[in-house]
Design an enzyme around this catalytic site. Sequence first.
Site, mmCIF file in Angstrom:
data_model
loop_
_atom_site.group_PDB
_atom_site.id
_atom_site.type_symbol
_atom_site.label_atom_id
_atom_site.label_comp_id
_atom_site.label_asym_id
_atom_site.label_seq_id
_atom_site.Cartn_x
_atom_site.Cartn_y
_atom_site.Cartn_z
ATOM 1 N N ASP A 181 24.667 -8.442 -15.355
ATOM 2 C CA ASP A 181 23.222 -8.388 -15.601
ATOM 3 C C ASP A 181 22.868 -7.502 -16.799
ATOM 4 O O ASP A 181 22.068 -7.884 -17.652
ATOM 5 C CB ASP A 181 22.480 -7.860 -14.366
ATOM 6 C CG ASP A 181 22.498 -8.854 -13.207
ATOM 7 O OD1 ASP A 181 22.459 -10.075 -13.478
ATOM 8 O OD2 ASP A 181 22.548 -8.414 -12.043
ATOM 9 N N ARG A 185 19.390 6.245 -7.054
ATOM 10 C CA ARG A 185 18.490 5.608 -8.034
ATOM 11 C C ARG A 185 17.514 6.569 -8.699
ATOM 12 O O ARG A 185 17.312 6.499 -9.918
ATOM 13 C CB ARG A 185 17.738 4.435 -7.397
ATOM 14 C CG ARG A 185 18.634 3.307 -6.873
ATOM 15 C CD ARG A 185 19.738 2.971 -7.812
ATOM 16 N NE ARG A 185 20.449 1.749 -7.446
ATOM 17 C CZ ARG A 185 21.564 1.338 -8.006
ATOM 18 N NH1 ARG A 185 22.133 2.072 -8.965
ATOM 19 N NH2 ARG A 185 22.142 0.218 -7.640
ATOM 20 N N ASP A 241 16.092 -1.797 -5.686
ATOM 21 C CA ASP A 241 16.390 -0.918 -6.821
ATOM 22 C C ASP A 241 15.323 -0.967 -7.916
ATOM 23 O O ASP A 241 15.043 0.032 -8.562
ATOM 24 C CB ASP A 241 17.768 -1.254 -7.399
ATOM 25 C CG ASP A 241 18.894 -0.840 -6.450
ATOM 26 O OD1 ASP A 241 18.674 0.122 -5.686
ATOM 27 O OD2 ASP A 241 19.954 -1.479 -6.467
ATOM 28 N N SER A 290 28.751 -8.389 -4.804
ATOM 29 C CA SER A 290 27.982 -7.462 -5.627
ATOM 30 C C SER A 290 28.167 -6.069 -5.033
ATOM 31 O O SER A 290 27.831 -5.831 -3.875
ATOM 32 C CB SER A 290 26.511 -7.880 -5.610
ATOM 33 O OG SER A 290 25.706 -6.771 -5.943
HETATM 34 N N1 ARG Z 1 20.462 -2.563 0.325
HETATM 35 C C1 ARG Z 1 20.886 -1.316 -0.214
HETATM 36 C C2 ARG Z 1 19.717 -0.549 -0.743
HETATM 37 O O1 ARG Z 1 18.727 -1.117 -1.070
HETATM 38 C C3 ARG Z 1 22.001 -1.489 -1.228
HETATM 39 C C4 ARG Z 1 21.627 -2.110 -2.515
HETATM 40 C C5 ARG Z 1 22.820 -2.341 -3.350
HETATM 41 N N2 ARG Z 1 22.409 -2.524 -4.703
HETATM 42 C C6 ARG Z 1 23.067 -3.276 -5.564
HETATM 43 N N3 ARG Z 1 22.593 -3.338 -6.764
HETATM 44 N N4 ARG Z 1 24.152 -3.937 -5.237
HETATM 45 O O2 ARG Z 1 19.767 0.656 -0.815
#
Ligand code: ARG
Length: 396
Positions: free
Chosen positions: A13, A92, A122, A173
């Site tokens: 990405d 984050r 995110d 991922s």
């Molecule tokens: N669902 C989790 C969260 O929102 C993990 C997200 C994983 N992010 C990713 N870009 N693979 O905290």
Amino acid sequence: MNRALIIYSGGLDTTVCIPLMREAGFDAISTVTIDVGQPAEDIAQATERARILGTDHHVVDAKAEFARDYCFPAIHANADYFGYPLSTSIARPLIAKAAAEKAREIGGVAAFVHGCTGKGNDQFRIEYGLRMFAPEIPILAPVRERNLTRTWEIDYAERVGAPIGQSKDKIWSIDENLWGRSIEGGRLEDPSYAPPEEIFQWTASLEDAPSTPQVVEFEFEDGNPVAIDGTRYSPLDLLTVANRLAGRHGVGRIDIMEDRMIGLKVRENYECPGATLLLAAHKALEALVTTHAERAFKQHVDAQWAEMAYRGLWWEPFTGDLNAFIGSVQRRVTGKVRVRLFKSSLQIVGRESPWALYSEAAASFDDSETLEQSQMTGMVRTHGMESILFARLGKS
Ligand code: ARG
């Protein structure tokens, strides 16, 4: 100079964002990778891809700050969002803050660019953090804004000669940092599909975990784990050791249904060995030193803290208010906890503290000094008085 700063992981990405931003008219592209404990190969790959694509590349080592100022507060709050220790969530805000600081250092950044999709959490966490620390710089999210798909991205990368390596064959991922590893995508999206062994990297399978148990002793000061088996560590090193110890015994695999911010229920897999171990030890010690009223209230405070952390609202005043209560309780969370690790299970086998509210004498059946049982008769008599009165009303 029209400069874009891409928050760069080196994955598909964010890699396609580089040529896309050039096409969009940015004549200078900076990339920044924030190291919060992802694998060294990932950091190296990002650097290599940035070099091939000729960006002004930066790497920020934020591991120590992440451990001390993000993971340790998560321990104090017994971080738990419906079974998830919030590993991706708490990284984050720091990634956004560090990127904003880097933008200031580089100077003349006309836009931030991130690779978040429109379905995840995110995007909220990253953009909030950027707006918090650099509100004047616009934010672009090409994958979300242009509705890009993986297939389109791979195709585009090949067309423009962007290095994406084995991205094509990557089924899962993955997001990784010191506090844990998130694995999603592919067949895992189906909650009826059992996670295959290959998705796990940090935790041993039940079969491979050692067949002898190991007892580990943690020492806490003011809610902070400071030593393991008598050796003192920095927060960063302590997390590394805890991950290794628990991972070796297969502790910390998590498979949950998760409610995302946008109202989407999803299946998520995590492996958070160190977090699972440290949270269990911390909770066990907190239970020894807090009063019933503190414990009952802190459960609610911790749950609220988890909601705020999940939303990435690290600098919201309410989060600060919650931290004030949590921090006040931590002043007595000092002592030792022993945990037994065996075949993916974890058991608290001992706890001690100078602040322990537990008194063996008082709890013992043989003691008559602290409390003589006969003195309880009057207190017991009024228990449930209102309920008894209410029941009588019905009879008349
Ligand atoms: N669902 C989790 C969260 O929102 C993990 C997200 C994983 N992010 C990713 N870009 N693979 O905290």
